[in-house]
Scaffold this motif. Structure first.
Motif, PDB file in Angstrom:
ATOM      1  N   THR A   1       0.922  -1.280   0.086  1.00 45.91           N
ATOM      2  CA  THR A   1       0.117  -0.003  -0.207  1.00 45.91           C
ATOM      3  C   THR A   1       0.942   1.076   0.106  1.00 45.91           C
ATOM      4  OG1 THR A   1      -0.120   0.224   2.464  1.00 45.91           O
ATOM      5  CG2 THR A   1      -1.964  -1.154   1.460  1.00 45.91           C
ATOM      6  N   ASP A   2       0.153   2.495  -0.331  1.00 46.35           N
ATOM      7  CA  ASP A   2       0.842   3.659  -0.163  1.00 46.35           C
ATOM      8  C   ASP A   2       1.515   3.941   1.134  1.00 46.35           C
ATOM      9  OD1 ASP A   2       0.211   3.978  -2.801  1.00 46.35           O
ATOM     10  OD2 ASP A   2      -0.912   5.941  -2.666  1.00 46.35           O
ATOM     11  N   ASP A   3       0.837   3.788   2.117  1.00 47.92           N
ATOM     12  CA  ASP A   3       1.067   3.692   3.407  1.00 47.92           C
ATOM     13  C   ASP A   3       2.441   2.954   3.699  1.00 47.92           C
ATOM     14  OD1 ASP A   3      -0.479   5.836   3.988  1.00 47.92           O
ATOM     15  OD2 ASP A   3      -2.034   4.405   4.895  1.00 47.92           O
TER      16      ASP A   3
ATOM     17  N   LYS B   1       2.727  -3.931  -9.835  1.00 49.78           N
ATOM     18  CA  LYS B   1       1.741  -2.725 -10.251  1.00 49.78           C
ATOM     19  C   LYS B   1       1.700  -2.915 -11.943  1.00 49.78           C
ATOM     20  CE  LYS B   1       1.096   0.124  -6.996  1.00 49.78           C
ATOM     21  NZ  LYS B   1       0.200   1.213  -6.935  1.00 49.78           N
TER      22      LYS B   1
ATOM     23  N   VAL C   1       8.352   6.582  -7.323  1.00 55.19           N
ATOM     24  CA  VAL C   1       7.590   7.509  -6.970  1.00 55.19           C
ATOM     25  C   VAL C   1       6.952   8.529  -8.113  1.00 55.19           C
ATOM     26  CG1 VAL C   1       7.604   9.798  -5.588  1.00 55.19           C
ATOM     27  CG2 VAL C   1       8.572   7.634  -4.879  1.00 55.19           C
TER      28      VAL C   1
ATOM     29  N   VAL D   1       4.109   4.461  -6.002  1.00 54.46           N
ATOM     30  CA  VAL D   1       3.040   5.422  -5.293  1.00 54.46           C
ATOM     31  C   VAL D   1       3.195   6.755  -5.913  1.00 54.46           C
ATOM     32  CG1 VAL D   1       5.224   5.943  -3.813  1.00 54.46           C
ATOM     33  CG2 VAL D   1       2.896   6.169  -2.808  1.00 54.46           C
ATOM     34  N   GLU D   2       2.214   7.480  -5.447  1.00 58.42           N
ATOM     35  CA  GLU D   2       2.231   8.960  -5.944  1.00 58.42           C
ATOM     36  C   GLU D   2       2.272   9.922  -4.754  1.00 58.42           C
ATOM     37  OE1 GLU D   2      -1.086  10.216  -8.559  1.00 58.42           O
ATOM     38  OE2 GLU D   2      -1.105   8.169  -9.764  1.00 58.42           O
ATOM     39  N   ILE D   3       3.300  10.782  -4.680  1.00 54.23           N
ATOM     40  CA  ILE D   3       3.283  11.741  -3.677  1.00 54.23           C
ATOM     41  C   ILE D   3       3.346  13.043  -4.157  1.00 54.23           C
ATOM     42  CG2 ILE D   3       4.930  12.338  -1.813  1.00 54.23           C
ATOM     43  CD1 ILE D   3       6.244   9.400  -1.653  1.00 54.23           C
TER      44      ILE D   3
END
Length: 192
Positions: free
Chosen positions: A2-4, A55, A147, A164-166
């Motif tokens: 997960t992103d977290d 992914k 990222v 992940v998208e930040i």
């Protein structure tokens, strides 16, 4: 992953930095992701690479002939993605300012390439690397990155699968908020 869980990996390795940073893109930010730190542990790098491969669409995984990444930032994660896909992983360098294959690396005409980056902000390095692969005779099928800092706006000309998208805010030099402008600037990236 997960992103977290991905962000927990960055925090655990002290790879999420705060300050005033001039990014490789030329933009400025109060945050910097030092992917070299999150990748310095082989087990962690392998976990992130396997999550990144998951992914990707399943059919894409089977069509990749070689993994290519731009040095310096994409080198470690590119190697680990190559390991996860059981494919060779090579890298591009900029000895004279433009990407090229060195060290005896080559791409056969028609090789299907997966481009691997650590962080994508504007996509400039990625597009330059994709162009270098095409000039060498390869076809970039897609790009993956740990990222995506582009807020989903980056256009690479190939499908893009970030882990992940930040979306930390970034600023042009003339748009700096006063609190950021008051801090000394650091240039942590690999592009001069």
């Amino acid at each position: 992953m997960t992103d977290d869980e991905v962000l927990a990996e960055f925090r655990a390795s002290h790879a999420l930095l705060e300050g005033h940073f001039r990014l490789s893109s030329g933009r400025h930010s109060a945050y910097y992701l030092q992917c070299a730190r999150v990748l310095m542990n082989g087990e962690r790098a392998g976990r992130l690479a396997r999550a990144l491969v998951q992914k990707m669409p399943r059919e894409l995984r089977h069509h990749v002939d070689v993994v290519v990444s731009p040095a310096m930032g994409g080198l470690i994660i590119g190697h680990e993605v190559g390991r996860a896909l059981e494919r060779d992983a090579i890298f591009l360098e900029r000895p004279e300012g433009t990407f090229e294959l060195r060290r005896g690396f080559s791409i056969k005409p028609g090789d299907r390439v997966l481009m691997v980056e650590d962080v994508v902000t504007t996509g400039l390095s990625s597009r330059e690397a994709i162009k270098a692969v095409a000039a060498a005779g390869g076809e970039v099928l897609a790009e993956v990155a740990l990222v995506d800092r582009s807020a989903g706006a980056v256009e690479l000309g190939v499908p893009f699968y970030p882990l992940v998208e930040i979306n930390f805010p970034t600023y042009a030099p003339e748009e700096l908020p006063p609190e950021l402008a008051a801090r000394p600037v650091t240039k942590p990236g690999s592009r001069a």
